[in-house]
Design a protein around this motif. Structure first.
Motif, PDB file in Angstrom:
ATOM      1  N   UNK A   1       0.676  -1.239  -0.023  1.00 14.53           N
ATOM      2  CA  UNK A   1       0.045   0.020  -0.052  1.00 14.53           C
ATOM      3  C   UNK A   1       1.036   1.383   0.176  1.00 14.53           C
ATOM      4  N   UNK A   2       0.829   1.955  -0.913  1.00 11.59           N
ATOM      5  CA  UNK A   2       1.598   3.223  -1.194  1.00 11.59           C
ATOM      6  C   UNK A   2       0.825   4.490  -1.003  1.00 11.59           C
ATOM      7  N   UNK A   3       0.275   4.564   0.221  1.00 12.54           N
ATOM      8  CA  UNK A   3      -0.306   5.776   0.573  1.00 12.54           C
ATOM      9  C   UNK A   3      -1.850   6.011   0.109  1.00 12.54           C
ATOM     10  N   UNK A   4      -2.553   4.777  -0.019  1.00 10.59           N
ATOM     11  CA  UNK A   4      -3.976   4.904  -0.378  1.00 10.59           C
ATOM     12  C   UNK A   4      -4.986   5.532   0.669  1.00 10.59           C
ATOM     13  N   UNK A   5      -5.720   6.243   0.311  1.00 13.65           N
ATOM     14  CA  UNK A   5      -6.670   6.971   0.996  1.00 13.65           C
ATOM     15  C   UNK A   5      -8.041   6.840   0.554  1.00 13.65           C
ATOM     16  N   UNK A   6      -8.530   5.481  -0.030  1.00 14.54           N
ATOM     17  CA  UNK A   6      -9.853   5.085  -0.653  1.00 14.54           C
ATOM     18  C   UNK A   6     -10.422   3.850  -0.097  1.00 14.54           C
ATOM     19  N   UNK A   7     -10.053   3.561   1.378  1.00 13.73           N
ATOM     20  CA  UNK A   7     -10.843   2.535   1.853  1.00 13.73           C
ATOM     21  C   UNK A   7     -10.007   1.045   1.461  1.00 13.73           C
ATOM     22  N   UNK A   8      -9.012   0.957   1.156  1.00 15.00           N
ATOM     23  CA  UNK A   8      -8.261  -0.203   0.782  1.00 15.00           C
ATOM     24  C   UNK A   8      -8.312  -1.309   1.805  1.00 15.00           C
ATOM     25  N   UNK A   9      -8.240  -0.798   3.441  1.00 14.22           N
ATOM     26  CA  UNK A   9      -8.263  -1.818   4.299  1.00 14.22           C
ATOM     27  C   UNK A   9      -9.880  -2.277   4.372  1.00 14.22           C
ATOM     28  N   UNK A  10     -10.781  -1.598   4.237  1.00 13.35           N
ATOM     29  CA  UNK A  10     -12.272  -1.967   4.052  1.00 13.35           C
ATOM     30  C   UNK A  10     -12.325  -2.991   2.866  1.00 13.35           C
ATOM     31  N   UNK A  11     -11.799  -2.752   1.663  1.00 18.70           N
ATOM     32  CA  UNK A  11     -12.196  -3.374   0.584  1.00 18.70           C
ATOM     33  C   UNK A  11     -11.448  -4.835   0.751  1.00 18.70           C
ATOM     34  N   UNK A  12     -10.187  -4.997   1.402  1.00 22.07           N
ATOM     35  CA  UNK A  12      -9.605  -6.012   1.482  1.00 22.07           C
ATOM     36  C   UNK A  12     -10.021  -6.952   2.640  1.00 22.07           C
TER      37      UNK A  12
ATOM     38  N   UNK B   1     -10.755 -14.828   0.052  1.00 25.18           N
ATOM     39  CA  UNK B   1      -9.703 -14.963  -0.546  1.00 25.18           C
ATOM     40  C   UNK B   1      -8.436 -14.564   0.629  1.00 25.18           C
ATOM     41  N   UNK B   2      -7.325 -14.915   0.406  1.00 29.44           N
ATOM     42  CA  UNK B   2      -6.231 -14.440   1.397  1.00 29.44           C
ATOM     43  C   UNK B   2      -5.603 -13.159   0.781  1.00 29.44           C
ATOM     44  N   UNK B   3      -5.839 -12.133   1.573  1.00 26.07           N
ATOM     45  CA  UNK B   3      -5.271 -10.731   1.140  1.00 26.07           C
ATOM     46  C   UNK B   3      -4.498 -10.346   2.419  1.00 26.07           C
ATOM     47  N   UNK B   4      -3.397  -9.839   2.128  1.00 22.03           N
ATOM     48  CA  UNK B   4      -2.368  -9.125   3.140  1.00 22.03           C
ATOM     49  C   UNK B   4      -1.901  -7.950   2.511  1.00 22.03           C
ATOM     50  N   UNK B   5      -2.030  -6.893   3.335  1.00 17.30           N
ATOM     51  CA  UNK B   5      -1.712  -5.409   2.878  1.00 17.30           C
ATOM     52  C   UNK B   5      -0.469  -5.276   3.764  1.00 17.30           C
TER      53      UNK B   5
END
Length: 571
Positions: free
Chosen positions: A314-325, A334-338
Motif C-alpha cells: 500500500x503506497x499511501x492509499x486513502x480510498x478504503x483499501x483496508x475495508x475493501x481487503x 480470499x487470502x489478502x495481506x496488506x
C-alpha cells in the motif's frame, strides 16, 4: 492530637491545591507546546509532590510518556512520524490515533505546523507509522531541519511526543527506510544513497549497527549493492537487540564518511532457511495507490486462475483499501495481506522486498498491476474444472501453464514472461459498471514489455528487478510465453477520469513523473500527451486498432450468473 490533626488537614489542603494546579498545567499543555515542569509554577517546597501527581495523572491518561523516534519529510507537504515499539504495543494508540492531528514546532518558527492524520500504519520492528498532511502551512526550507513533534487523537485522550527532544527531519529522497533479515545477509532498502543497475562490489561502503540509545557500535562489510538495495554482513554473534537501528556509511562523495539518515531497524537473528516446500504454489504481489475500486474484479478473476494469496504493498492509499481487503477476506474467502509501504517512488524496492520476504510462503509469484490481467488462453478450457472461486491447486489454468513452460527444459526455469497488450478507452467516457475486462475491448496491435511469473527461489541474491521481471541466479533461465498461448491484458488507457490519476505520481524509481518535462519519449509515457493532464478531444477513440473480446467473452461464459448475467464483482 489537635496539632497532628491540624497538620493532616493542612497536608490535604496542600495536596488538593497541588492536584488542582497539576490538572490546570495538564490542560495548558496544548498541542504544539513544549512539555514543561509543572513545578516551575509552584513554591519550591511542594514541587516534587506536584511533579509526582502530574506524572501519575499523565501516565494514567496516556497523555505523554510515549515516544516519537523519527520524522520523515514526504512530498506534497506530508510527514511521517515513526512511533517507538514500546508505545506502538498499546492498542489504545492504534485505535484512538485513527483520527487526530500532528504538530511540528521549529526552534525559529513563530507557531507550530499543524497537520491532520491521514494514515496510522503498522511499521516494521513492532513500530507504528503515523502519516500526516499539513493543513495550511508549508514546511520551512532550511536544511538541516529540526523540530519537536507531537501527535494528538481527536478526542484528546492520546498524545505522543518527542519528549522535548528536537529531531531532525529526514528527507524521503535520501534515507535508509527498511531492513529485512535473510539467512545469508541483512538487506537494506534505501533511497538516494546508491543507484546502480547491476550488483556492484562496494568500494568503501560499510554497514553500521546501533545500540538502542543510538550509539554506533558495530561496523560490517557491505556484501553487495544493486539499484537501491544494500546487502550487509551480520555483526559477529548477531548480538544487537531486536529493533536496533541500522544504516550504511557510503564511504564516497560529500559526507561519505557519515552514516546515511536511517529509520530502518534490525530485526535480530536471521530467519531460518527454507525447511519445507512453500505452502502456496502461486501468489500475486503488486503495489497499489487508491485502487480499492478495482481490487474485486482483479482478485476474483485471478483467484479463478489459481492464485492463492494476494500481497498488496500500500503506497499511501486513502480510498478504503483496508475495508475493501476485509470484504474480500470475509465475503469471498480470499487470502489478502496488506503491507504498508509509504515510501515514494520505490516500486522496485517494494517488489524486491516482496520476493525476499515471501520465499518461504509462495513458490511462484505473479508481479502484475491491478490494471493487468493474466490471460493463459491455451489452458483455460483444458483439464479439471475449478470447484470454487480459487480453483483447485495443480489443476488451475496457471498451474497448467507453469507446468507446460517448465517441462523438458535444458535449464531450470525461474521466470515465465508474458507479453502485454495495451487496451484503450474503447469509447468509454466513465468507468465501466461491469469492470475493465468488460468495458475495454479495443487495443493497439503492437505488443509491449512483458510481465512475469517468478519462481522466488530463483531470484538472484541482489534482488534486481525492472518492469516486473527479475535478474535470476546462474542456474535459472527465463521462459517466454508465446502470445498464442498466453498474454497479459493491460487496461492502460482507461476512461479519462481514471487515467488522469497517473499524472499524480509514478511509483517506479527509474521513470520521471509525467508532470516533468523529462524523458518525454519514454515507453512509460502516453504518446501525444506531454506533461499536462489535458484531455484530448478524441481520447475515447484513441489506442483502438483491433477489437479483442477474448477475455471479456471467457469471463462472461464462466463467471456470470446464468439468470442476470451479473458478474461477481457487480453484486
Amino acid at each position: 492530637m489537635k496539632s497532628r490533626g491540624g497538620h493532616s488537614t493542612w497536608r490535604k489542603i496542600v495536596y488538593g491545591g497541588v492536584l488542582a494546579l497539576a490538572i490546570i498545567a495538564l490542560l495548558a499543555m496544548r498541542p504544539g507546546s513544549e512539555s514543561r515542569d509543572v513545578g516551575e509554577f509552584l513554591p519550591r517546597e511542594i514541587r516534587g509532590e506536584a511533579n509526582r501527581v502530574v506524572k501519575e495523572i499523565v501516565e494514567e491518561s496516556h497523555a505523554i510518556n510515549s515516544k516519537i523516534d523519527h520524522i520523515v519529510s514526504l512530498p506534497d507537504n506530508e510527514f511521517l512520524f515513526i512511533v517507538s515499539r514500546s508505545s506502538a504495543r498499546d492498542e489504545r494508540i492504534v485505535k484512538d490515533l485513527a483520527k487526530g492531528h500532528c504538530y511540528l514546532r521549529f526552534p525559529s518558527g513563530p507557531r507550530p505546523i499543524a497537520a491532520r492524520i491521514v494514515d496510522n500504519l503498522r511499521g516494521d520492528g513492532g513500530r507504528r507509522m503515523i502519516r500526516c498532511r499539513a493543513i495550511d502551512q508549508q514546511l520551512p526550507l532550511q536544511s538541516p531541519l529540526v523540530a519537536t513533534a507531537q501527535i494528538q487523537s481527536s478526542d484528546g485522550k492520546i498524545t505522543l511526543g518527542s519528549r522535548g527532544r528536537s529531531l531532525e527531519l529526514v528527507n524521503w529522497n535520501r534515507i535508509v527506510f527498511a531492513a529485512l533479515a535473510r539467512e545469508e545477509d541483512l538487506v537494506l532498502f534505501t533511497k538516494g544513497i546508491f543507484s546502480v543497475k547491476k550488483e556492484t562490489p562496494p568500494k568503501r561502503a560499510r554497514c553500521v549497527f546501533y545500540t538502542d540509545n543510538g550509539v554506533a557500535v558495530t561496523y560490517t562489510r557491505v556484501l553487495g549493492l544493486a539499484q537501491e538495495i544494500i546487502r550487509c554482513e551480520y555483526p559477529p554473534g548477531q548480538g544487537r537487540s531486536r529493533g536496533s537501528l541500522v544504516s550504511v556509511v557510503p564511504g564516497e562523495g560529500t559526507g561519505g564518511d557519515a552514516a546515511a539518515p536511517s529509520v530502518a531497524v534490525y530485526g535480530g537473528a536471521a530467519r531460518e532457511g527454507q525447511s519445507a516446500r512453500p505452502r502456496h504454489l502461486l501468489c500475486a504481489c503488486t503495489m497499489v495507490h487508491n485502487a480499492a475500486k478495482f481490487l474485486r474484479e482483479w482478485m476474483l478473476y485471478h483467484s479463478r486462475l489459481g492464485i492463492e494469496k494476494f500481497v498488496l504493498y500500500d503506497n499511501n492509499s486513502e480510498d478504503g483499501l483496508e475495508e475493501a481487503a476485509a470484504e474480500l477476506r470475509n465475503r469471498d474467502g480470499l487470502a489478502v495481506e496488506i503491507v504498508p509501504w509509504p515510501w515514494i517512488k520505490s516500486q522496485e524496492a517494494g517488489f524486491s522486498h516482496c520476493a525476499a520476504s515471501r520465499r518461504d510462503e509462495c513458490q511462484w509469484m505473479a508481479f502484475v498491476d491491478v490494471d493487468e490481467f493474466l490471460f493463459p488462453k491455451l489452458w483455460l478450457h483444458s483439464g479439471a474444472k475449478s470447484t470454487n472461486a480459487t480453483g483447485t491447486v495443480g489443476s488451475s489454468p496457471l498451474a497448467r501453464a507453469i507446468a507446460a513452460a517448465t517441462r523438458n527444459r535444458s535449464q531450470m526455469v525461474g521466470q515465465i514472461s508474458f507479453h502485454c497488450r495495451d487496451f484503450g478507452p474503447s469509447g468509454q467516457a466513465t468507468h465501466p459498471t461491469a469492470g475493465v475486462t468488460q468495458g475495454y475491448t479495443c487495443r493497439v496491435v503492437k505488443e509491449q514489455r512483458h510481465k512475469s511469473l517468478v519462481r522466488l527461489e530463483a531470484v538472484d541474491r541482489g534482488l534486481v528487478n525492472v518492469v516486473h521481471h527479475f535478474t535470476l541466479g546462474q542456474r535459472y533461465a527465463t521462459a517466454r510465453m508465446p502470445s498464442w498461448k498466453g498474454v497479459v491484458n493491460h487496461y492502460k488507457f482507461q476512461a479519462w477520469d481514471e487515467f488522469k490519476q497517473k499524472f499524480e505520481r509514478r511509483v517506479s524509481a527509474y521513470v520521471s513523473d509525467w508532470k516533468e518535462e523529462r524523458n518525454i519519449k519514454s515507453q512509460d509515457r502516453t504518446p501525444g500527451l506531454g506533461s499536462k493532464a489535458d484531455k484530448p478531444a478524441d481520447w475515447e477513440r484513441r489506442f483502438c486498432e483491433v477489437q479483442d473480446t477474448g477475455l471479456r467473452d471467457y469471463i462472461l461464459k464462466t463467471m456470470a450468473s446464468p439468470d442476470k448475467l451479473e458478474l461477481p464483482w457487480q453484486s
